[in-house]
Structures are given as C-alpha cells and as structure tokens.
Design an enzyme around this catalytic site. Structure first.
Site, mmCIF file in Angstrom:
data_model
loop_
_atom_site.group_PDB
_atom_site.id
_atom_site.type_symbol
_atom_site.label_atom_id
_atom_site.label_comp_id
_atom_site.label_asym_id
_atom_site.label_seq_id
_atom_site.Cartn_x
_atom_site.Cartn_y
_atom_site.Cartn_z
ATOM 1 N N LYS A 100 0.817 -1.237 0.000
ATOM 2 C CA LYS A 100 0.000 0.000 0.000
ATOM 3 C C LYS A 100 0.843 1.276 0.000
ATOM 4 O O LYS A 100 0.440 2.283 -0.571
ATOM 5 C CB LYS A 100 -0.976 0.020 1.174
ATOM 6 C CG LYS A 100 -0.334 -0.092 2.543
ATOM 7 C CD LYS A 100 -0.747 -1.339 3.251
ATOM 8 C CE LYS A 100 0.173 -1.625 4.403
ATOM 9 N NZ LYS A 100 -0.225 -2.769 5.197
ATOM 10 N N GLU A 124 -4.808 -5.457 -5.984
ATOM 11 C CA GLU A 124 -6.013 -5.770 -5.207
ATOM 12 C C GLU A 124 -5.731 -5.913 -3.712
ATOM 13 O O GLU A 124 -6.526 -5.493 -2.869
ATOM 14 C CB GLU A 124 -6.632 -7.077 -5.739
ATOM 15 C CG GLU A 124 -7.917 -7.492 -5.054
ATOM 16 C CD GLU A 124 -9.001 -6.444 -5.177
ATOM 17 O OE1 GLU A 124 -9.530 -6.246 -6.260
ATOM 18 O OE2 GLU A 124 -9.325 -5.789 -4.145
ATOM 19 N N VAL A 127 -5.379 -2.902 -0.418
ATOM 20 C CA VAL A 127 -6.432 -2.374 0.472
ATOM 21 C C VAL A 127 -7.380 -3.517 0.817
ATOM 22 O O VAL A 127 -7.853 -4.235 -0.066
ATOM 23 C CB VAL A 127 -7.243 -1.237 -0.199
ATOM 24 C CG1 VAL A 127 -8.306 -0.700 0.758
ATOM 25 C CG2 VAL A 127 -6.333 -0.115 -0.675
ATOM 26 N N ILE A 131 -10.200 -8.859 0.776
ATOM 27 C CA ILE A 131 -11.515 -8.345 0.328
ATOM 28 C C ILE A 131 -11.375 -7.744 -1.071
ATOM 29 O O ILE A 131 -10.517 -6.905 -1.289
ATOM 30 C CB ILE A 131 -12.034 -7.223 1.268
ATOM 31 C CG1 ILE A 131 -12.072 -7.694 2.711
ATOM 32 C CG2 ILE A 131 -13.389 -6.726 0.816
ATOM 33 C CD1 ILE A 131 -12.401 -6.579 3.702
ATOM 34 N N GLY A 182 0.665 -11.593 18.172
ATOM 35 C CA GLY A 182 1.103 -11.409 16.785
ATOM 36 C C GLY A 182 0.114 -10.634 15.924
ATOM 37 O O GLY A 182 0.252 -10.562 14.703
ATOM 38 N N LYS A 200 -4.427 3.648 2.632
ATOM 39 C CA LYS A 200 -5.495 2.865 1.997
ATOM 40 C C LYS A 200 -6.641 3.764 1.524
ATOM 41 O O LYS A 200 -7.152 3.584 0.419
ATOM 42 C CB LYS A 200 -5.988 1.790 2.971
ATOM 43 C CG LYS A 200 -4.939 0.685 3.186
ATOM 44 C CD LYS A 200 -5.307 -0.224 4.332
ATOM 45 C CE LYS A 200 -4.300 -1.358 4.511
ATOM 46 N NZ LYS A 200 -4.505 -2.098 5.774
ATOM 47 N N GLY A 297 -3.419 -10.842 6.955
ATOM 48 C CA GLY A 297 -3.140 -12.267 7.175
ATOM 49 C C GLY A 297 -2.579 -12.907 5.922
ATOM 50 O O GLY A 297 -2.842 -12.468 4.798
HETATM 51 N N1 HSE Z 1 -1.244 -3.851 9.536
HETATM 52 C C1 HSE Z 1 -2.289 -4.004 8.558
HETATM 53 C C2 HSE Z 1 -3.601 -4.218 9.275
HETATM 54 C C3 HSE Z 1 -1.971 -5.124 7.637
HETATM 55 O O1 HSE Z 1 -3.604 -4.446 10.494
HETATM 56 O O2 HSE Z 1 -4.667 -4.134 8.659
HETATM 57 C C4 HSE Z 1 -2.778 -5.169 6.376
HETATM 58 O O3 HSE Z 1 -2.551 -4.045 5.564
#
Ligand code: HSE
Length: 403
Positions: A100, A124, A127, A131, A182, A200, A297
């Site tokens: 991003k 894709e 953002v 999704i 984590g 984003k 993820g």
């Molecule tokens: N650190 C970001 C989040 C990862 O928690 O959404 C995905 O861009």
C-alpha cells in the site's frame, strides 16, 4: 505456461507460493495456463524449505530472464520495491503487489508505465487484504457517481478497539496483548497512528476520483487517545468506536479523513469486529454496498495477490484500463469538513460555558463515570470546532460522532 517471480518471502510472499501450490488446478484453469513460480527473491536463506531451490538474491536475474511474465512484489515499503517494480514493467513484465505504501505513492505513475508497455500493474491486496475492493471500483461500480467510501481498513486497530469495547480494557494493555498474539507489530505506529489506513483511503479515493490523492493531504488521527471511559459512554449510547478511513463528496469535492468515530448500531460498519475489515460504498444509483472480510493475514492477502496473477496471465498482452491519472486531486479543506463531536470535559460546574460555546448540545451520562460532563455537539465545521473547543478548559476527550 506463465512464469512468475515473487519478490519477498515473508508472510505474504510465502502465502502466495502456498496458494499457487495448494490451488494449482483451480488457479491454472481460471488463468487458462499453467502458472509456475520460477524465482523467489529474498536476502535470507531458507534452509530446509523447498523454496531454497528457486531462491535468488539478485533481482537482475529476474529482470533479465525473458521467461518471467509476472513479478509479484510483496516486500513492502517504498524502496527498493519502487525501483524493482518500475524496472519490471519497463522490461515488459506485469506486476502484482500488496504494497500500500508503494501504491499510494506511485500507483498512478506505475499504471501509466504498465499501459505504455501494454502490461498490467495490479494491486487488489493493497487495500482490505483478501476483500475484493480495487477490482469492484474499477469494473463493477463504474455506473455510479460514488459519493462516499468509508472503511474499517486496518485489522490491528479494529482488533484493539473491539477488545477495548468488549473487555473494558485500557489501550496499552490491549496493545500489549495484541503484540503478544502477533496481531500487532512490535512497532505499532503505522497502525495505531492511522498511517496505514491513511494510505489505503488515499488509494481508494484516487480510484474513485481517477486522479492522484496524496496521502500527505489527508488529516489523520490514530486511536492512542481512546480510553476505557470513552467506551463506557459509547456503551451507554448503544454505540461503538471504530477508526474509519473515509471520503465523502460534499458540493462536488471529496474530503478524506482518518479518525476514530463513534457509531450507532444502525451504521453498516457497526458489526465489523476483531481483525475483520469492512468497506462501505454509496453510489447515487446503486445506493449502499458493503464489502466485508479478512483485511490482513497470510492466506487472505495471498488470495487477492494470486487473483491478480490470474488476471495478469489472462491479459498477458493487453492492458486492463484503470482510471488513475497522475494529475494531483485537490481534496476538500479539512477545516471545512462538517462533523458532530462527542466531548468529555472536567465537571467544573461549567454547563453554561459549554452551551455558550456550542449552543444546544446533547448531554450523555455513563453510570460508571463521575466528575465530568460529556456531550455531543450539533454539526459544526472542523475549523470552527477547533477554535471553540480551544476555549473550553480541561477537555479530556474528543471523538467524531455518526449516530
Ligand atoms: N497492519 C495491517 C492491518 C496489515 O492491520 O490491517 C494489512 O494491511
């Protein structure tokens, strides 16, 4: 056969290799070709991992191999990703990225280079993780005048706020717990200060307006000042607190903003909890549409990247037109943006001062909280609000409201 090279064997990169291996029959059928990972670029060694056989440390090997059709950039950060992506496109390779920072800063330029070389620059996964939102904005939502795009765009902060709401816990405690599990980085600044969501919403707004929205122009507030007491008031209101990346069109101009917002149960994003993301779009003929899923993820993000690889392979010798020009878009002035505000101040017996400053307000009580006054203002422009609130002593908290 289509050969791909993956730049970066971290969480997303290893996810991309895993998705291509696990779902090879489906992916190949959809792409109409056999997709092979020819190279993985990383500075590290991965002893014992089968990736070692295709691991390279020198980007030039990939760049100079005419058999590499698609480069997957999942390194993150602007450099060296920008240089590698630019060179790949100039060498006639399509690029798919989840990055991003790169897309927000150089998306328009990289799209132009891809077009010039009749290749594709696809992003894709940049953002909303898994999704689909970039492709829908580019293909499915093109009949509408989009007047709002509002998202819970960061999984880490949504997890923290959800835990604070459900457990009545303090920000610092939940952050530490999220780091231990984590869900949050050891350096959580990009997430908790809203910088990630800012990039984003800059990308989404750029796609909506078709021009370059600079993320530096977007007023951004994080979640570090939200307290347990704020959530006690939210609970009393049947509301919750989320951090939004939002862009609303007012009198023909988009006003992007990243900030925590108190929302009620009837808001479409109210039920988006935990690490999930949600993106709400309003179009003048479509009305409301929602996108919901895992915004981060390994495998969800890799799923979006591999869907881009499939598109790149399907369109090997043709450019998928994406309207995002390099011309700078002037966003609406933050000071002119109208909002309503939830405010907490020390109870100095100052109800008169509050009403003199803001006129008629709605007072809010939380049974657990003593010694302060909380109220919600009428709609007021940001600049005017800032001036008036500066005149009130002992302000504990200010949160925008959409109830
Ligand atoms: N650190 C970001 C989040 C990862 O928690 O959404 C995905 O861009």
């Amino acid at each position: 056969m289509a050969n791909i090279a993956v730049l970066g064997y971290g969480t997303v990169g290893s996810g991309v290799v895993e998705v291509i291996n696990t779902n090879h029959d489906i992916v190949n059928k959809k792409a109409g070709e056999d997709i092979q990972v020819k190279y993985v670029l990383d500075l590290r060694e991965f002893e014992g991992d089968p990736v070692q056989k295709i691991l390279v440390h020198d980007f030039d090997i990939i760049l100079q191999d005419p058999d590499v059709d698609v480069v997957v950039e999942v390194m993150g950060g602007v450099e060296p990703a920008y240089t590698f992506v630019k060179k790949s496109l100039q060498a006639g390779k399509s690029v798919c990225t989840s990055n991003k920072e790169l897309v927000a800063k150089h998306g328009a330029e990289l799209l132009a280079i891809a077009k010039e070389h009749n290749r594709n620059f696809l992003f894709e996964a940049s953002v909303g993780g898994g999704i689909p939102i970039i492709r829908p904005l580019n293909t499915s939502l093109t009949a509408d005048e989009i007047t709002e795009i509002t998202g819970i765009l960061n999984g880490t902060t949504n997890y923290i706020l959800t835990e604070m709401a459900e457990k009545g816990a303090a920000f610092e405690d939940v952050l530490k717990d999220a780091q231990d599990k984590g869900y949050a980085e050891r350096n959580p600044e990009a997430d908790v200060e809203g910088y990630d969501a800012c990039r984003k919403i800059a990308i989404l707004t750029s796609l909506v307006v078709g021009e370059q929205v600079d993320y530096e122009d977007i007023h951004t507030e994080g979640i570090t000042k939200i307290t347990e007491k704020d959530f006690q008031y939210a609970k009393a209101l049947g509301a919750s607190i989320k951090i939004f990346g939002t862009s609303k069109k007012i009198d023909g101009t988009f006003y992007p903003l990243v900030a925590p917002v108190m929302i009620g149960g009837n808001h479409p994003l109210f039920g988006v909890n935990g690490v999930f993301n949600g993106i709400f779009v309003h179009g003048n003929v479509l009305d409301d549409v929602m996108f919901y899923g895992r915004g981060a993820g390994k495998l969800p993000t890799a799923s979006a990247v591999v869907s881009d690889v499939v598109d790149a392979v399907k369109n090997k010798d043709s450019n998928i037109k994406t309207i995002w020009e390099q011309k700078k878009y002037t966003v609406g002035r933050f000071e002119e943006l109208p909002n309503r505000f939830f405010v907490r101040v020390k109870d100095n017996g100052n109800q008169d001062a509050i009403e003199k400053t803001f006129g008629e307000v709605r007072y809010v009580k939380a049974p657990e909280v003593q010694g302060e006054i909380a109220f919600i203002t009428d709609t007021i422009k940001e600049g005017e609000f800032a001036k008036r609130i500066a005149a009130l002593p002992d302000v504990y908290s200010v949160i925008r409201v959409d109830l």
